[in-house]
Write a protein that holds these residues in place. Structure first.
Motif, short mmCIF file in Angstrom:
data_model
loop_
_atom_site.label_atom_id
_atom_site.label_comp_id
_atom_site.label_asym_id
_atom_site.label_seq_id
_atom_site.Cartn_x
_atom_site.Cartn_y
_atom_site.Cartn_z
N ALA A 56 0.80 -1.11 0.11
CA ALA A 56 0.04 -0.10 -0.08
C ALA A 56 0.71 1.30 0.12
O ALA A 56 0.79 2.28 -0.71
CB ALA A 56 -0.93 0.11 1.22
N ALA A 57 1.89 1.19 0.73
CA ALA A 57 2.96 2.38 0.95
C ALA A 57 3.28 2.66 -0.48
O ALA A 57 3.60 3.96 -0.97
CB ALA A 57 3.95 2.29 1.74
N ILE A 58 3.64 1.66 -1.45
CA ILE A 58 4.33 1.92 -2.58
C ILE A 58 3.26 2.44 -3.61
O ILE A 58 3.36 3.53 -4.44
CB ILE A 58 4.92 0.56 -3.13
CG1 ILE A 58 5.99 -0.15 -2.44
CG2 ILE A 58 5.05 0.59 -4.88
CD1 ILE A 58 6.52 -1.62 -2.79
N LYS A 76 11.29 -10.69 -5.41
CA LYS A 76 10.08 -10.62 -4.68
C LYS A 76 9.09 -9.91 -5.25
O LYS A 76 9.08 -9.10 -5.89
CB LYS A 76 10.20 -10.07 -3.23
CG LYS A 76 11.15 -10.50 -2.18
CD LYS A 76 11.45 -9.93 -0.82
CE LYS A 76 11.56 -10.84 0.07
NZ LYS A 76 10.94 -11.65 0.74
N PRO A 77 7.61 -10.46 -5.20
CA PRO A 77 6.63 -9.50 -5.67
C PRO A 77 6.46 -8.21 -5.69
O PRO A 77 6.04 -7.60 -6.57
CB PRO A 77 5.49 -10.59 -5.39
CG PRO A 77 6.09 -11.97 -5.17
CD PRO A 77 7.11 -11.65 -4.56
N VAL A 78 6.90 -7.83 -4.38
CA VAL A 78 6.69 -6.50 -4.04
C VAL A 78 7.21 -5.47 -4.76
O VAL A 78 7.09 -4.25 -5.19
CB VAL A 78 7.09 -6.27 -2.34
CG1 VAL A 78 8.61 -6.41 -2.56
CG2 VAL A 78 6.58 -4.80 -2.15
N PHE A 79 8.55 -6.15 -5.62
CA PHE A 79 9.33 -5.16 -6.44
C PHE A 79 8.69 -5.28 -7.78
O PHE A 79 9.03 -3.94 -8.49
CB PHE A 79 10.60 -5.88 -6.70
CG PHE A 79 11.41 -5.74 -5.24
CD1 PHE A 79 11.64 -4.51 -4.67
CD2 PHE A 79 12.01 -6.57 -4.84
CE1 PHE A 79 12.14 -4.46 -3.45
CE2 PHE A 79 12.77 -6.68 -3.67
CZ PHE A 79 12.92 -5.55 -2.89
N ASP A 80 7.83 -6.00 -8.36
CA ASP A 80 6.94 -5.88 -9.47
C ASP A 80 5.93 -4.69 -9.08
O ASP A 80 5.54 -4.02 -10.08
CB ASP A 80 6.11 -7.18 -9.59
CG ASP A 80 7.20 -8.18 -10.21
OD1 ASP A 80 8.13 -7.91 -10.82
OD2 ASP A 80 6.62 -9.54 -9.78
N ARG A 83 7.80 -1.41 -9.74
CA ARG A 83 8.18 -1.27 -11.12
C ARG A 83 7.04 -0.63 -11.59
O ARG A 83 6.97 0.52 -12.22
CB ARG A 83 8.55 -2.24 -11.70
CG ARG A 83 9.97 -2.63 -11.41
CD ARG A 83 10.74 -3.79 -12.29
NE ARG A 83 10.37 -5.02 -11.71
CZ ARG A 83 10.98 -5.79 -10.87
NH1 ARG A 83 12.06 -5.16 -10.34
NH2 ARG A 83 10.48 -6.68 -10.34
N ALA A 84 5.96 -1.09 -11.26
CA ALA A 84 4.48 -0.74 -11.89
C ALA A 84 4.01 0.75 -11.39
O ALA A 84 3.61 1.52 -12.12
CB ALA A 84 3.25 -1.63 -11.51
N ALA A 85 4.60 1.03 -10.11
CA ALA A 85 4.33 2.39 -9.65
C ALA A 85 5.42 3.36 -10.11
O ALA A 85 5.26 4.54 -9.81
CB ALA A 85 4.41 2.34 -8.03
N GLY A 86 6.47 2.96 -10.97
CA GLY A 86 7.42 3.81 -11.33
C GLY A 86 8.45 4.36 -10.32
O GLY A 86 9.39 5.10 -10.33
#
Length: 437
Positions: A56-58, A76-80, A83-86
């Motif tokens: 959520a913070a991302i 880790k999926p959180v880095f996807d 990336r999607a958030a730029g």
């Protein structure tokens, strides 16, 4: 270098602490967050974000950059989500590259095994040659701790660091390449690609290969242009180094290979043969890497850094003519112990104490291929040492070389090695110790 938005540190170890200090020096008022997968993060002047709240913070874009510690898998999926958030993801090493790379000679050394010894030797050889060199990475200082202190920087880099290294070295070296760290990388193929990313790039940097890397087809492809390779040592240079190693604390054929590779690198950037010989003489074994002790009549060898079967094979080969009790086994990473089991008898192993969970497979393979070896399955390290006490007439040397990581029973290999030495000290008659002999 200026940061326009808050920064998130993912991880709270030594690199994170040095990153925080770097950011504080550059921008004292910069907002810095920290997150860790478990527990609390003890990083000064940061605000912790719970790992459950990180996605959520991302998405809310609470920060504009993530600085990931090496132990945190880039897959880790959180880095996807990032990336999607730029939101870019970088590292302590890459921040060093952006801030300090210019005007310095950079030597980057990696490999499945031997990289710490090789990097340490290169550093010693260069300093003994009168060259202003520093050592950083997994040995020495964290990259941002070494900052701009030296004209030449020797980096010892894991696959976690080479995977996304975004600047070029002047010399890139690879000791060897075996399967390792599959849990972090997700597959052996990805591990190979991330490790070889150090050399598999465009650029005019030089490349040096250890003996075990030279015949590897994947390595040959990654080198791309073999004109990159540093010149081979002359027969006279090789002989001088072999003689120096024979008088040093470097044990085993694998460490001779490390010394020859280190010498090739040192000569390639201006080291002298005299400095190389002096560097070899000055070398002291790194903790938990064939670290020797004498307890009573026994030689005790702490090789807890061994996390692959190949490392265990090298440890056994370093003690020819000994009657060995080997302690092996640890965290599961799909290691293949079949070849190691066939080598036990010829390497002098009389007794094998195995630890969960991979020790079960090694015990089974040893029973089939080395019936003369006494196999002692044990639930933990304490029980393994207790079993060896009952059979100490069978051996004169105990080697802890697990061929597997420690995570299922210890926090890290350092804790495992220290516990092994303490247990041996308590369990066998002590007539003086000689660490590192």
């Amino acid at each position: 270098m200026r940061f326009e938005e808050p920064v998130l540190l993912y991880g709270a170890g030594r690199e994170a602490l040095s990153t925080r200090a770097f950011l504080k020096t550059r921008q004292p008022d910069l907002k810095v967050f920290v997150t860790v997968d478990n527990g609390n993060a003890d990083v000064p002047e940061t605000e912790q974000i719970a790992i459950a709240d990180l996605p959520a913070a991302i998405r809310e874009h609470r920060f504009g950059l993530i600085v990931k510690s090496p132990g945190v898998s880039r897959y880790k999926p959180v880095f996807d989500i990032a990336r999607a958030a730029g939101i870019p993801v970088t590292s302590n090493l890459n921040l060093w590259g952006a801030a300090y790379r210019h005007g310095r000679t950079v030597i980057a050394i990696t490999g499945t095994k031997g990289k710490s010894t090789t990097a340490t030797l290169v550093h010693l050889m260069l300093t003994r040659s009168g060259i202003d060199a520093g050592l950083a990475g997994n040995v020495g200082l964290a990259p941002l701790e070494i900052a701009d202190k030296h004209a030449v920087v020797v980096f010892e880099l894991s696959s976690y660091q080479t995977a996304d290294m975004n600047f070029l070295p002047d010399v890139a070296a690879l000791t060897n390449l075996y399967p390792e760290h599959v849990d972090w990388h997700g597959s052996v193929e990805r591990y190979y690609a991330d490790k070889l990313h150090l050399i598999d790039r465009d650029g005019g940097f030089a490349v040096a290969l250890g003996a075990a890397a030279r015949g590897n087809a994947l390595v040959a492809k990654a080198v791309r242009d073999h004109r990159r390779l540093l010149p081979d040592l002359t027969p006279e240079q090789s002989l001088a180094i072999e003689n120096a190693v024979s008088r040093s604390r470097l044990r085993g054929a694998h460490n001779l290979d490390n010394a020859l590779l280190a010498a090739q690198i040192a000569l390639g950037i201006g080291g002298t043969l005299d400095g190389i010989i002096a560097g070899i003489a000055a070398f002291r074994p790194l903790p938990h890497r064939l670290e020797e002790h004498r307890f009573g009549a026994l030689t005790i060898v702490n090789d807890s850094i061994s996390t692959t079967p190949e490392a265990t094979k090298a440890a056994l080969a370093a003690y020819p003519g000994r009657r060995i009790a080997l302690i092996a086994g640890g965290h599961e990473r799909q290691q293949d112990y079949a070849e190691l089991a066939t080598l036990l008898s010829q390497r002098g192993v009389t007794t094998l104490a195995t630890l969960p969970v991979t020790g079960e497979r090694l015990a089974s393979a040893a029973s089939a291929t080395a019936p003369d070896v006494l196999v002692l399955p044990a639930p933990d390290l304490e029980a393994a040492i207790a079993s060896l006490v009952e059979h100490q007439a069978r051996f004169d040397t105990i080697i802890l070389s697990p061929g597997a990581p420690s995570y299922n029973q210890f926090r890290n290999f350092e804790e495992r090695g220290a516990r092994f030495v303490d247990l041996c000290r308590m369990s066998f008659e002590v007539s003086g110790t000689a660490p590192g002999q």
